[in-house]
Scaffold this active site. Structure first.
Site, PDB file in Angstrom:
ATOM      1  N   CYS A  18     -24.624   6.047 -37.773  1.00  0.00           N
ATOM      2  CA  CYS A  18     -23.623   5.539 -38.704  1.00  0.00           C
ATOM      3  C   CYS A  18     -23.763   4.033 -38.934  1.00  0.00           C
ATOM      4  CB  CYS A  18     -22.216   5.905 -38.269  1.00  0.00           C
ATOM      5  SG  CYS A  18     -21.789   5.429 -36.596  1.00  0.00           S
ATOM      6  N   HIS A 133     -17.316   5.154 -34.520  1.00  0.00           N
ATOM      7  CA  HIS A 133     -17.972   5.386 -35.805  1.00  0.00           C
ATOM      8  C   HIS A 133     -17.874   4.126 -36.656  1.00  0.00           C
ATOM      9  CE1 HIS A 133     -19.349   7.703 -39.250  1.00  0.00           C
ATOM     10  NE2 HIS A 133     -18.260   7.374 -39.937  1.00  0.00           N
ATOM     11  N   ASP A 148     -18.011   5.397 -46.137  1.00  0.00           N
ATOM     12  CA  ASP A 148     -18.113   6.142 -44.876  1.00  0.00           C
ATOM     13  C   ASP A 148     -19.184   7.227 -45.006  1.00  0.00           C
ATOM     14  OD1 ASP A 148     -17.753   7.682 -42.572  1.00  0.00           O
ATOM     15  OD2 ASP A 148     -15.579   7.826 -42.801  1.00  0.00           O
TER      16      ASP A 148
END
Length: 186
Positions: A18, A133, A148
């Site tokens: 991520c 994250h 995201d």
């Protein structure tokens, strides 16, 4: 406002990369960073850590679990984020979580504020796996987007107030907000 012609670059989540996806989405460029470049930064940071302490403890798991990332899945830490951004002439300013997001000037020009990176706690696999994250937010053609990597596509915010509400929710749930500034901030 974003036009229909403007393309917003967005990378989808793969393993625990991520941070890689957030950086590439933040820079709006597929190869702004690669797994190899972030691994190299991680290794350099680990060497710097070892030289500062004078000792490095090695275990058989050290092959997989590096000090600043997981060799197999990614999962890079804040030190890698800061070093990667500094390599591109950017700096990171931590938002003081005691303040609401209203203290962040979301209307400053892009040549000052490049975007925002947030780090949130997530639970995966029916709540069995808990980790962190990374998520990038960026203003593109006058519109703020949530980039995201867990989302199917970039999500535009209606306005700056909606961004602030999202950031306040993030802060209220233990998230960290990091402002990515163009150039060094004094």
């Amino acid at each position: 406002m974003a036009t229909e012609k403007s393309q917003v670059y967005h990378e989808r989540q793969r393993l625990q990369f991520c941070l890689l996806h957030s950086l590439n989405s933040l820079f709006q460029q597929k190869d702004a960073f690669s797994r190899a470049s972030l691994n190299a930064i991680s290794e350099r940071l680990a060497l710097d850590d070892g030289s500062n302490s004078g000792t490095t403890t090695w275990t058989p798991l050290s092959v997989l679990f590096k000090p600043h990332h997981n060799s197999l899945t990614g999962n890079y830490d804040i030190n890698v984020l800061i070093a990667a951004l500094e390599e591109k002439g950017k700096s990171v300013v931590w938002h003081d979580r005691r303040n609401t997001a209203s203290s962040i000037d979301l209307d400053v020009p892009e040549d000052i504020l490049m975007g925002i990176v947030i780090n949130v706690s997530v639970r995966r696999f029916a709540g069995i796996w808990k980790s962190r994250h990374w998520i990038a937010l960026r203003k593109i053609d006058g519109v703020w987007y949530n980039l995201d990597s867990d989302l199917a596509a970039p999500q535009p915010f209606r306005d700056a107030q909606e961004v602030r509400e999202f950031l306040d929710f993030t802060i209220g749930h233990g998230g960290e907000v990091l402002l990515v500034m163009n150039g060094k901030q004094s």
